[in-house]
Scaffold this active site. Structure first.
Site, PDB file in Angstrom:
ATOM      1  N   LYS A  88      71.050 147.914  24.961  1.00  0.00           N
ATOM      2  CA  LYS A  88      72.517 147.935  24.967  1.00  0.00           C
ATOM      3  C   LYS A  88      73.103 146.543  25.133  1.00  0.00           C
ATOM      4  O   LYS A  88      74.288 146.337  24.923  1.00  0.00           O
ATOM      5  CB  LYS A  88      73.059 148.901  26.030  1.00  0.00           C
ATOM      6  CG  LYS A  88      72.603 148.602  27.430  1.00  0.00           C
ATOM      7  CD  LYS A  88      73.104 149.641  28.424  1.00  0.00           C
ATOM      8  CE  LYS A  88      72.404 149.491  29.754  1.00  0.00           C
ATOM      9  NZ  LYS A  88      71.444 150.514  30.068  1.00  0.00           N
ATOM     10  N   LYS A 118      65.260 136.973  29.779  1.00  0.00           N
ATOM     11  CA  LYS A 118      66.642 137.000  30.290  1.00  0.00           C
ATOM     12  C   LYS A 118      67.114 135.604  30.668  1.00  0.00           C
ATOM     13  O   LYS A 118      68.296 135.294  30.547  1.00  0.00           O
ATOM     14  CB  LYS A 118      66.745 137.953  31.494  1.00  0.00           C
ATOM     15  CG  LYS A 118      66.686 139.410  31.073  1.00  0.00           C
ATOM     16  CD  LYS A 118      67.090 140.348  32.199  1.00  0.00           C
ATOM     17  CE  LYS A 118      67.016 141.794  31.746  1.00  0.00           C
ATOM     18  NZ  LYS A 118      67.189 142.751  32.833  1.00  0.00           N
ATOM     19  N   LYS A 146      63.330 145.411  20.415  1.00  0.00           N
ATOM     20  CA  LYS A 146      63.632 146.614  21.203  1.00  0.00           C
ATOM     21  C   LYS A 146      65.109 146.987  21.102  1.00  0.00           C
ATOM     22  O   LYS A 146      65.968 146.117  21.112  1.00  0.00           O
ATOM     23  CB  LYS A 146      63.271 146.301  22.664  1.00  0.00           C
ATOM     24  CG  LYS A 146      63.428 147.444  23.623  1.00  0.00           C
ATOM     25  CD  LYS A 146      63.183 147.004  25.058  1.00  0.00           C
ATOM     26  CE  LYS A 146      64.400 146.328  25.659  1.00  0.00           C
ATOM     27  NZ  LYS A 146      64.370 146.183  27.113  1.00  0.00           N
TER      28      LYS A 146
HETATM   29  P1  TYM Z   1      66.340 149.893  32.334  1.00  0.00           P
HETATM   30  O1  TYM Z   1      67.579 150.371  33.012  1.00  0.00           O
HETATM   31  O2  TYM Z   1      66.426 148.662  31.497  1.00  0.00           O
HETATM   32  O3  TYM Z   1      65.758 151.029  31.424  1.00  0.00           O
HETATM   33  C1  TYM Z   1      65.572 152.346  31.921  1.00  0.00           C
HETATM   34  C2  TYM Z   1      64.332 152.952  31.304  1.00  0.00           C
HETATM   35  O4  TYM Z   1      64.453 153.019  29.884  1.00  0.00           O
HETATM   36  C3  TYM Z   1      63.313 152.418  29.269  1.00  0.00           C
HETATM   37  N1  TYM Z   1      63.752 151.796  28.015  1.00  0.00           N
HETATM   38  C4  TYM Z   1      63.240 152.076  26.819  1.00  0.00           C
HETATM   39  N2  TYM Z   1      62.266 152.927  26.429  1.00  0.00           N
HETATM   40  C5  TYM Z   1      61.988 152.990  25.112  1.00  0.00           C
HETATM   41  N3  TYM Z   1      62.620 152.241  24.179  1.00  0.00           N
HETATM   42  C6  TYM Z   1      63.590 151.373  24.507  1.00  0.00           C
HETATM   43  N4  TYM Z   1      64.210 150.660  23.585  1.00  0.00           N
HETATM   44  C7  TYM Z   1      63.937 151.257  25.893  1.00  0.00           C
HETATM   45  N5  TYM Z   1      64.844 150.513  26.574  1.00  0.00           N
HETATM   46  C8  TYM Z   1      64.710 150.845  27.871  1.00  0.00           C
HETATM   47  C9  TYM Z   1      62.827 151.413  30.274  1.00  0.00           C
HETATM   48  O5  TYM Z   1      61.460 151.109  30.067  1.00  0.00           O
HETATM   49  C10 TYM Z   1      63.066 152.123  31.589  1.00  0.00           C
HETATM   50  O6  TYM Z   1      62.000 152.994  31.895  1.00  0.00           O
HETATM   51  N6  TYM Z   1      64.075 147.731  36.194  1.00  0.00           N
HETATM   52  C11 TYM Z   1      64.281 148.981  35.498  1.00  0.00           C
HETATM   53  C12 TYM Z   1      64.899 150.037  36.394  1.00  0.00           C
HETATM   54  C13 TYM Z   1      64.122 150.258  37.636  1.00  0.00           C
HETATM   55  C14 TYM Z   1      62.893 150.972  37.755  1.00  0.00           C
HETATM   56  C15 TYM Z   1      62.541 150.899  39.138  1.00  0.00           C
HETATM   57  C16 TYM Z   1      62.097 151.659  36.844  1.00  0.00           C
HETATM   58  C17 TYM Z   1      64.456 149.806  38.863  1.00  0.00           C
HETATM   59  N7  TYM Z   1      63.496 150.200  39.767  1.00  0.00           N
HETATM   60  C18 TYM Z   1      61.376 151.486  39.595  1.00  0.00           C
HETATM   61  C19 TYM Z   1      60.925 152.255  37.312  1.00  0.00           C
HETATM   62  C20 TYM Z   1      60.582 152.162  38.672  1.00  0.00           C
HETATM   63  C21 TYM Z   1      65.197 148.750  34.319  1.00  0.00           C
HETATM   64  O7  TYM Z   1      65.913 147.797  34.278  1.00  0.00           O
HETATM   65  O8  TYM Z   1      65.170 149.726  33.395  1.00  0.00           O
END
Ligand code: TYM
Length: 346
Positions: free
Chosen positions: A214, A129, A211
């Site tokens: 969005k 990032k 990956k």
């Molecule tokens: P975020 O919002 O980017 O993504 C949410 C969840 O979706 C999964 N994910 C994917 N899985 C498979 N293929 C993909 N292309 C893909 N893109 C995203 C992510 O692995 C995630 O599980 N920091 C985290 C949010 C968060 C969180 C937490 C998660 C905040 N606190 C505590 C677990 C525990 C995030 O930005 O996910």
């Protein structure tokens, strides 16, 4: 909805003491993709029947990147509605908005002082990032995984359903928990990340070596959960495939392998069964079959989402109710941490 995640081994002694706890969260930075859905949301829904679950819209995480305040507010409301539409059930789980529970920010500071600069610097998402937004490498972006550790550790979560890209952050949460427990005495549960059986890393339709995200500059790379049927069909039609005409999940066929795992995830089949079923189809027909499975899976969710968005009072009520329950659980852990660290509590 069971069967999406690998069943956990339960320890009979511990389960008589308490049901295992699950925590997960999603950033409300816009409409989630089918990667978010397959990688995390479906497991979150499935795990509600077996565990005590805490789920959040991680709005504090979202401010590490630039955003327009009015849009941000709308995104949080939409995320709450969408997660309810996907089947996060407030009767089964505690579902809330992260910033409504101040313990998350408080514990982050306490954990900051128990996290090494070097270990936070190793996080690949921070490196990626920072490269992508060199004009806004803020301290929050660096501290983001510590906030995530606070989220997880506050609820003493045993399991954290996520996609592969978040596994390194869950590992960091484990390290922070272990370090704290060793330094002060056992306080935190050491959490374990849980990946889905298929779709732990859904790849971009435009470039199957990266990956699906969005924040991709090319909108043909991702399918959003609220995309309409025509858009979904168009994006799949354009999906990059591989040379040859075989439908097989192999290392030299990243495009077809990605489509197969999306198809498997949306139809509840294994990748092997999907391979067999689609063998013999031309790539064009195969892509349309995958698109139709995705459309069929998303349509009922989109209809429920529209219903929830017409009922903002209900959404506010759920946020209120979730925040109260989460704050109660979080406060207990936070007080314990303050006391163990030697703070005077009134
Ligand atoms: P975020 O919002 O980017 O993504 C949410 C969840 O979706 C999964 N994910 C994917 N899985 C498979 N293929 C993909 N292309 C893909 N893109 C995203 C992510 O692995 C995630 O599980 N920091 C985290 C949010 C968060 C969180 C937490 C998660 C905040 N606190 C505590 C677990 C525990 C995030 O930005 O996910």
């Amino acid at each position: 909805m069971s069967g999406h995640y690998t069943e956990r081994r339960t320890d009979s002694v511990e389960t008589t003491e308490r049901k295992k706890i699950v925590f997960s969260a999603i950033q409300p930075t816009g409409t989630p993709t089918i990667g978010n859905f397959v990688g995390a949301i479906r497991n979150m829904v499935a795990m509600q029947d077996d565990y005590t679950c805490f789920y959040a819209a991680a709005d504090l995480h979202s401010i590490t990147v630039d955003r327009v305040p009015a849009e941000f507010r709308k995104n949080v409301t939409e995320m709450v509605a969408l997660l309810l539409a996907c089947g996060i059930d407030p009767e089964k789980s505690t579902f809330f908005v992260q910033s409504h529970v101040s313990a998350h920010a408080e514990l982050t500071w306490l954990l900051n002082c128990n996290t090494m600069f070097g270990e936070a610097k190793r996080m690949t998402q921070f490196k990626d990032k920072s490269k992508k937004h060199p004009e806004n490498v803020n301290v929050g972006l660096f501290d983001y995984p510590v906030l995530m550790a606070a989220d997880i550790l506050l609820y003493r979560a045993d399991y954290v359903p996520v996609g592969i890209d978040q596994m390194q952050h869950v590992e960091l949460a484990r390290n922070i928990a272990e370090r704290f427990n060793n330094k002060y005495s056992p306080t935190f549960t050491v959490p374990e990340g849980v990946l889905p059986k298929f779709g732990a890393k859904v790849q971009s339709l435009a470039d199957p070596t990266v990956k699906m995200s969005k924040s991709d500059d090319n909108p043909n790379g991702y399918v959003l959960m609220l995309d309409d049927a025509d858009t979904i069909r168009r994006k799949f039609k354009r999906a990059v495939t591989d040379s040859g005409d075989e439908i097989a999940a192999r290392a030299d066929k990243p495009g077809i392998g990605n489509l197969l795992s999306i198809y498997a995830a949306f139809t509840g089949r294994t990748v092997e069964a999907a391979e067999k079923e689609c063998a013999g189809l031309g790539y064009g027909d195969f892509k349309l079959r995958v698109a139709d499975a995705v459309i069929a899976g998303l349509e009922p969710i989109q209809a429920r989402f529209a219903d929830y968005m017409r009922n903002k009072d209900y959404l506010t009520e759920q946020m209120q109710r979730g925040a109260e329950a989460a704050a109660h659980a979080a406060r207990k852990t936070l007080e314990k941490v303050y006391r163990k660290m030697g703070f005077i509590r009134l």
